[in-house]
Write a protein that holds these residues in place. Sequence first.
Motif, PDB file in Angstrom:
ATOM      1  N   ASN A  94     -74.397  24.599  56.554  1.00 33.63           N
ATOM      2  CA  ASN A  94     -73.553  25.011  55.426  1.00 33.63           C
ATOM      3  C   ASN A  94     -73.158  23.839  54.541  1.00 33.63           C
ATOM      4  N   ILE A  95     -73.218  22.627  55.072  1.00 34.23           N
ATOM      5  CA  ILE A  95     -73.004  21.448  54.225  1.00 34.23           C
ATOM      6  C   ILE A  95     -74.250  21.157  53.401  1.00 34.23           C
ATOM      7  N   TYR A 100     -78.703  22.509  47.649  1.00 32.90           N
ATOM      8  CA  TYR A 100     -79.873  23.207  47.121  1.00 32.90           C
ATOM      9  C   TYR A 100     -79.508  24.365  46.193  1.00 32.90           C
ATOM     10  N   THR A 101     -78.298  24.903  46.338  1.00 35.50           N
ATOM     11  CA  THR A 101     -77.914  26.079  45.553  1.00 35.50           C
ATOM     12  C   THR A 101     -76.931  25.759  44.446  1.00 35.50           C
ATOM     13  N   ARG A 102     -76.340  24.542  44.442  1.00 31.25           N
ATOM     14  CA  ARG A 102     -75.302  24.156  43.484  1.00 31.25           C
ATOM     15  C   ARG A 102     -74.136  25.153  43.518  1.00 31.25           C
ATOM     16  N   ASN A 103     -73.852  25.651  44.708  1.00 32.27           N
ATOM     17  CA  ASN A 103     -72.791  26.640  44.857  1.00 32.27           C
ATOM     18  C   ASN A 103     -72.134  26.425  46.214  1.00 32.27           C
ATOM     19  N   ASN A 104     -70.817  26.280  46.227  1.00 27.36           N
ATOM     20  CA  ASN A 104     -70.102  26.089  47.494  1.00 27.36           C
ATOM     21  C   ASN A 104     -69.822  27.399  48.210  1.00 27.36           C
ATOM     22  N   VAL A 132     -67.516  26.254  51.228  1.00 23.87           N
ATOM     23  CA  VAL A 132     -67.623  24.858  51.646  1.00 23.87           C
ATOM     24  C   VAL A 132     -66.940  23.989  50.589  1.00 23.87           C
ATOM     25  N   LYS A 133     -65.668  23.742  50.776  1.00 25.02           N
ATOM     26  CA  LYS A 133     -64.901  22.961  49.799  1.00 25.02           C
ATOM     27  C   LYS A 133     -65.080  21.470  50.075  1.00 25.02           C
ATOM     28  N   PRO A 134     -65.279  20.681  49.010  1.00 24.69           N
ATOM     29  CA  PRO A 134     -65.569  19.245  49.195  1.00 24.69           C
ATOM     30  C   PRO A 134     -64.480  18.489  49.947  1.00 24.69           C
ATOM     31  N   GLN A 135     -63.217  18.910  49.802  1.00 25.52           N
ATOM     32  CA  GLN A 135     -62.125  18.164  50.443  1.00 25.52           C
ATOM     33  C   GLN A 135     -61.986  18.473  51.933  1.00 25.52           C
ATOM     34  N   LEU A 136     -62.719  19.466  52.431  1.00 27.29           N
ATOM     35  CA  LEU A 136     -62.645  19.806  53.852  1.00 27.29           C
ATOM     36  C   LEU A 136     -63.285  18.723  54.706  1.00 27.29           C
ATOM     37  N   SER A 137     -62.661  18.428  55.840  1.00 28.04           N
ATOM     38  CA  SER A 137     -63.331  17.580  56.829  1.00 28.04           C
ATOM     39  C   SER A 137     -64.329  18.442  57.594  1.00 28.04           C
ATOM     40  N   GLN A 144     -63.313  26.768  60.114  1.00 28.45           N
ATOM     41  CA  GLN A 144     -63.468  27.839  59.131  1.00 28.45           C
ATOM     42  C   GLN A 144     -64.676  28.699  59.454  1.00 28.45           C
ATOM     43  N   VAL A 145     -65.778  28.078  59.824  1.00 33.12           N
ATOM     44  CA  VAL A 145     -66.981  28.826  60.203  1.00 33.12           C
ATOM     45  C   VAL A 145     -66.709  29.653  61.452  1.00 33.12           C
TER      46      VAL A 145
END
Length: 937
Positions: A94-95, A100-104, A132-137, A144-145
């Motif tokens: 998921n990261i 590849y999709t330019r979509n979180n 998949v938010k960029p600020q997530l560790s 979350q998954v």
Amino acid sequence: MSLIIQQVIGYKEKNMGIHLDSNDSFSQKVYWINKLSGELPETNLMLDYVRPLFSSGKNKSFSFDLSDTLSQAIIKLGKGSYFSIYLILLSVFNILLPKYTRNNDIIVGIPVYDKIGIDCINTKVIPLRTQVKPQLSFKDLLLQVKDAAIAAYSHQNYNFDELIDLLALPTSPNQHPIFDIVVCLENIHLKSNLNQLNNDITISFKVNGENISADIDYKEHLFEDENIKFMSRYYTNILENVINNIHTQTSDVVLLKKFERYQLLTEFNNNIKQYPVEKTINQLFEKQVSQTPNNIAVIHQQNKLTYQELNCQANQLAELLRKLGVCKGEFVGIFKDRDINFLVAILAIYKAGGAYVPIDSTYPPNRIKYMLSNSEVKLLLTDFSLFNLLPGLVEGCSELSSIICLDSIVNQDIPLAKQIGLKIYDKLDFKQLSNDNVEVINDAVDPAYMLYTSGSTGLPKGAIVRHDGAINHIYAQFDELELTQEFCFLQSAPSSTDISVWQFLAPLLIGGKTVIVDIETVAIPDKLFQALKSQKITVVELVPALFGGLLEYTSQLPIHERELPCLKWMMVVGEPVSVSWVNKWLEIYPEIKIVNAYGPTEAADDITQFIVDKPLPENQRTVPIGKPLANLNLYILDREMQLLPIGAPGEICVSGIGVGDGYWKNEEKTNLSFVPNPFTDVSQKLPENRRDLIYKTGDLGRWLPDGNIQFLGRIDHQVKIRGFRVELGEIETFLGQHPNVRENVVVVQQDEPGNLQLVAYVVAKTEAVPSISELRSFLKEKLPDHMLPSAFVMLENLPLAPSGKVDRKALPKPDNLRPQLETVYVLPRNEMEHAIADIWQKILKVEKVGIQDNFFELGGHSLNVLQVYSKVRELFKADLVITDLFKYPTISSISRYLSQEENDESFTNQSNELNEQLEAGKARLKQRFLQKKQQNV
């Protein structure tokens, strides 16, 4: 991590196997509607080949093993639990997928099962949707998954066929309607039961003791083997990044190793060449004059000039410009048709030390006035035929002080001369001046030209390009195309485009020849063919629409008549060209190579190109745009300006000497698009007085494994129509200014490959609904022809997505989209009307045309006009001129004109009204509908 298993097992043991009553069914329905309603994200990898209508070919498989160290670290983190290991592997994927999709917003398929363990039994695959938010560790993403998986499994018994119908999801015999990728772990999932899912890719992992292996099963007719291998490599890179540091933020994950970064930055940009970029264009031209003074430099119709004659005329005009105070780097306007004097004007402005600004005389008056005012030109070069248009255009241009007529002697009593503070000069004022070279005062880093491009705010932007950038482009093409003194270029592009710059100037820096032709010659295939043949053209450059017209014409000629023995290169620019057209050309002309070139105005025209010398696979999606030209660096970057790997789509960005000076008096737009280069350690070396900037093109592309780039379209709402760069926001801005328009949105629809149409969706104010002809006329006064929508669709409301934004996918599709006409359908009455109707139907691609239907309200535009003109003239052998098609825009009126019938009263009234409109701007009407055919921005 064992807590995850306990939660899942506890929930499943409590709930699985219990028959769901109607309330449970309802709650499951609500859950999935909430999860999947609205616009679903694209979660597929970028396809390498065209998706066929029906499944064809076989699945292929690529296997790879994780290293012992990495495998053991994953097993340790998962504490030996297969399900925990599965969640880790799934979270890492998921990261990767957003790259590849330019979509979180991610949807993948996950298999369901009745119990966790070796003896599990798969029943089906359900969608798992996560953000998949960029600020997530990585740890937070993992949790979350986990939560998303528990929730999905809790509602796994719903009938998904019913859900697909309920949400009206499009179905295909060759694609899954919800997800394209399935991720499974063979230790807890039965992979054999996934074969009938119709998804594109299945990634299956397997734990073998202390080792983890993986298989990627993919459709061989959709993906190249190399891109699948690259995906596995980048997946492994991410695993190595996060597995020993679960607190790493997803935005900080390093996707590329050093050798991969080196390949993208250095190997793919290994193109340093030595060109005379420290000189100006005028210096290089004067050097060429000394070498080939008697060679023919330029031809237009029956007129021609040698290098010496062209230089002398440019020197005389330059002397006048110097006397009038042209300073180093100052902008000078050119407001005239393309001819030899246009080229003289460019060279004279350079010699005087200035930079030229072409202003298209066919543009609407408000646009011309804005360009004159915004550019702050003090001098304007023009022709006498355009003097009658200027009085109303120069009002408010406080900086403008002088106008020079290049082709005639001007009576000083004309109205224009009486405008306060405006001085008029004509050819008598410079023809007697010295024809010697003037002293050079400009430098290579000074502006060479400024071109206005479409702007999202409704105001065009002036893009500035320097001498060194333009020279680098020209000399790079000399190398790429192996050009010599035999170089004969067809100058066909409108002067307001960047393609025109090197069409005018490139031959003059190598001893070649520029042949200037009018746009009618280029737009009508038989005339273009004759020009290529009679003028012995070696290089021609066309937008795909014109290329297709020439291709269709030549393919119908007998073999012995279609020969073009002098033509060496067919350049196709401005828009993507179809693979089938390229292959058809090479079938007819195997010795004439095709150059698929790409580049923005802001970076001195072409920055990449791909040479096609043999047919491409028919199922290849696009023709690549190639590799960077000399002394330019290309990057594919994500939103955070980070390098993207091979195969992943991102913004095409360029650095190097070709990058221009930004936008004139528009610091905000300049700062957004021209940014400091973060890769200065490997970028091309620039002169000391040049900042190392990256220009962000706004175009989407990706690296191919061989170092070529594939163009994927615009990121924003800027598109190219018939080679012109168009900001949809600019059209929306002007359309929104209509007093009876409440809201609107403009989109591009494609009813067949290569045929892009602008479509305006309009919500009117309830008190007064405007007619479509009213809206079209309103925009015609504000926008050039290529920016006019082909169709207007009136809606009660614009469809909205759950986010509140306009749901563009919910707008009427092209199949249901035909212009709304305000006339009653009337059948053709005679043989001529039937023949013209048949021509219109084929060219406009409409099922039926009535004899009272207006050509332009049916979606006709300037290219269509030329096609109709050519067909009607050929069919009826008529003495027809282009403007006749504007005078008589219905089948009824044009057939009467062709038949020389007496006009009835209504016909006379209609004709008179149209003639009044024609006379108001006759000098520019003809070219308004012709000139927009040949452009690359």
